[in-house]
Structure formats: structure tokens, C-alpha cells
Design a protein around this motif. Sequence first.
Motif, mmCIF file in Angstrom:
data_model
loop_
_atom_site.group_PDB
_atom_site.id
_atom_site.type_symbol
_atom_site.label_atom_id
_atom_site.label_comp_id
_atom_site.label_asym_id
_atom_site.label_seq_id
_atom_site.Cartn_x
_atom_site.Cartn_y
_atom_site.Cartn_z
ATOM 1 N N UNK A 22 45.777 41.065 44.123
ATOM 2 C CA UNK A 22 44.612 40.218 43.827
ATOM 3 C C UNK A 22 43.326 40.720 44.482
ATOM 4 N N UNK A 23 43.306 41.962 44.905
ATOM 5 C CA UNK A 23 42.170 42.446 45.695
ATOM 6 C C UNK A 23 40.842 42.360 44.945
ATOM 7 N N UNK A 24 40.881 42.475 43.627
ATOM 8 C CA UNK A 24 39.634 42.389 42.854
ATOM 9 C C UNK A 24 38.959 41.026 42.981
ATOM 10 N N UNK A 25 39.720 40.001 43.306
ATOM 11 C CA UNK A 25 39.164 38.657 43.474
ATOM 12 C C UNK A 25 38.232 38.564 44.673
ATOM 13 N N UNK A 26 38.311 39.531 45.575
ATOM 14 C CA UNK A 26 37.562 39.462 46.822
ATOM 15 C C UNK A 26 36.252 40.250 46.787
ATOM 16 N N UNK A 27 35.826 40.599 45.590
ATOM 17 C CA UNK A 27 34.504 41.197 45.412
ATOM 18 C C UNK A 27 33.568 40.093 44.968
ATOM 19 N N UNK A 28 32.543 39.861 45.778
ATOM 20 C CA UNK A 28 31.541 38.856 45.434
ATOM 21 C C UNK A 28 30.648 39.387 44.318
ATOM 22 N N UNK A 29 30.423 40.672 44.352
ATOM 23 C CA UNK A 29 29.730 41.409 43.308
ATOM 24 C C UNK A 29 30.195 42.860 43.459
ATOM 25 N N UNK A 30 29.783 43.761 42.603
ATOM 26 C CA UNK A 30 30.311 45.132 42.687
ATOM 27 C C UNK A 30 30.087 45.828 44.030
ATOM 28 N N UNK A 31 29.117 45.378 44.782
ATOM 29 C CA UNK A 31 28.803 46.034 46.050
ATOM 30 C C UNK A 31 29.198 45.231 47.289
ATOM 31 N N UNK A 32 29.796 44.059 47.097
ATOM 32 C CA UNK A 32 30.099 43.207 48.243
ATOM 33 C C UNK A 32 31.561 42.797 48.242
ATOM 34 N N UNK A 33 32.323 43.416 49.149
ATOM 35 C CA UNK A 33 33.728 43.090 49.318
ATOM 36 C C UNK A 33 33.864 42.115 50.478
ATOM 37 N N UNK A 34 34.622 41.049 50.286
ATOM 38 C CA UNK A 34 34.797 40.000 51.291
ATOM 39 C C UNK A 34 36.093 40.237 52.067
ATOM 40 N N UNK A 35 36.041 41.176 52.995
ATOM 41 C CA UNK A 35 37.235 41.588 53.742
ATOM 42 C C UNK A 35 37.848 40.440 54.526
ATOM 43 N N UNK A 36 37.017 39.628 55.170
ATOM 44 C CA UNK A 36 37.547 38.522 55.972
ATOM 45 C C UNK A 36 38.282 37.506 55.104
ATOM 46 N N UNK A 37 37.738 37.228 53.942
ATOM 47 C CA UNK A 37 38.385 36.278 53.031
ATOM 48 C C UNK A 37 39.703 36.869 52.531
ATOM 49 N N UNK A 38 39.681 38.132 52.171
ATOM 50 C CA UNK A 38 40.894 38.818 51.702
ATOM 51 C C UNK A 38 42.005 38.718 52.742
ATOM 52 N N UNK A 39 41.683 39.002 53.987
ATOM 53 C CA UNK A 39 42.712 38.935 55.028
ATOM 54 C C UNK A 39 43.166 37.504 55.284
ATOM 55 N N UNK A 40 42.234 36.584 55.369
ATOM 56 C CA UNK A 40 42.588 35.204 55.672
ATOM 57 C C UNK A 40 43.356 34.502 54.573
ATOM 58 N N UNK A 41 43.041 34.819 53.320
ATOM 59 C CA UNK A 41 43.647 34.118 52.188
ATOM 60 C C UNK A 41 44.873 34.847 51.638
ATOM 61 N N UNK A 42 44.855 36.172 51.665
ATOM 62 C CA UNK A 42 45.910 36.925 50.997
ATOM 63 C C UNK A 42 46.831 37.662 51.972
#
Length: 125
Positions: A22-42
Amino acid sequence: MTQSDESFALELAEAFPSLGENIDFYYDDPDTFLAHVYFGVDVTPKVVAAYVADATGDSTADQLDWRAVLRFLNDHLRAGDEAVKTVIGTSFLFQLPNPGQAGYAIVDELYDELARLFKLARPNG
């Protein structure tokens, strides 16, 4: 988010495909990856679930290798990147179960750098 956060997360997802489903879900836009959310949620919930399954004998052949994930995280802590250290400390270690919760014993399995950072992030367990 920094470039190293995103690179680190993508490297993790490549090494452990079930963490990248589900890593694609953690891009807020093409240039912004939400690493903290990815780790905390997934990431953290999947690692803890794999640990609990292994500890209770419910593991299956396709189960995530939680020990290998911990080793991967520990190795990246050793590399010394501050952004990666912050993601691991804040969004992985700080999100591990609390004492008395299922899976808390995973903290006894943390490798040296993870254990050291865990004690800093959560001095009371």
C-alpha cells in the motif's frame, strides 16, 4: 519529509514486499511521501502482528520475517541518517505496544541500536 525518508521507505518496501503493498497511499502528491504515516499505519502494525503470530505459533509460510525487518531497521540506524532515525524512533519504536499489550515482548527482541533508541524514545517502556 526528506528524500532520505522516502528512499529508506522504498528500500524497506522492496526488501519486504508485504510492507510495500500500500506504499502508494502514502504519497500526498508526487513529490511528498509521508514516511511517518507509512510507518505508523502500515509498517509497525504488520511487524507487531507478525511477531505475535510467531510468538503464539500462528505463523504461516508467507508470514513477514519480523526479525529481518528489525535487522533492516537496526542497520539503517547504524548508518546515522538523522531523518531515518527520526522516522524509526517516532513512527516505529514509539508506536510499539505498551506494557501489558499483546506484542509488547517484541521490545526484548530489538537489536542493539533499536534497543538504545527505544530507551530514549520510551524510557518507561
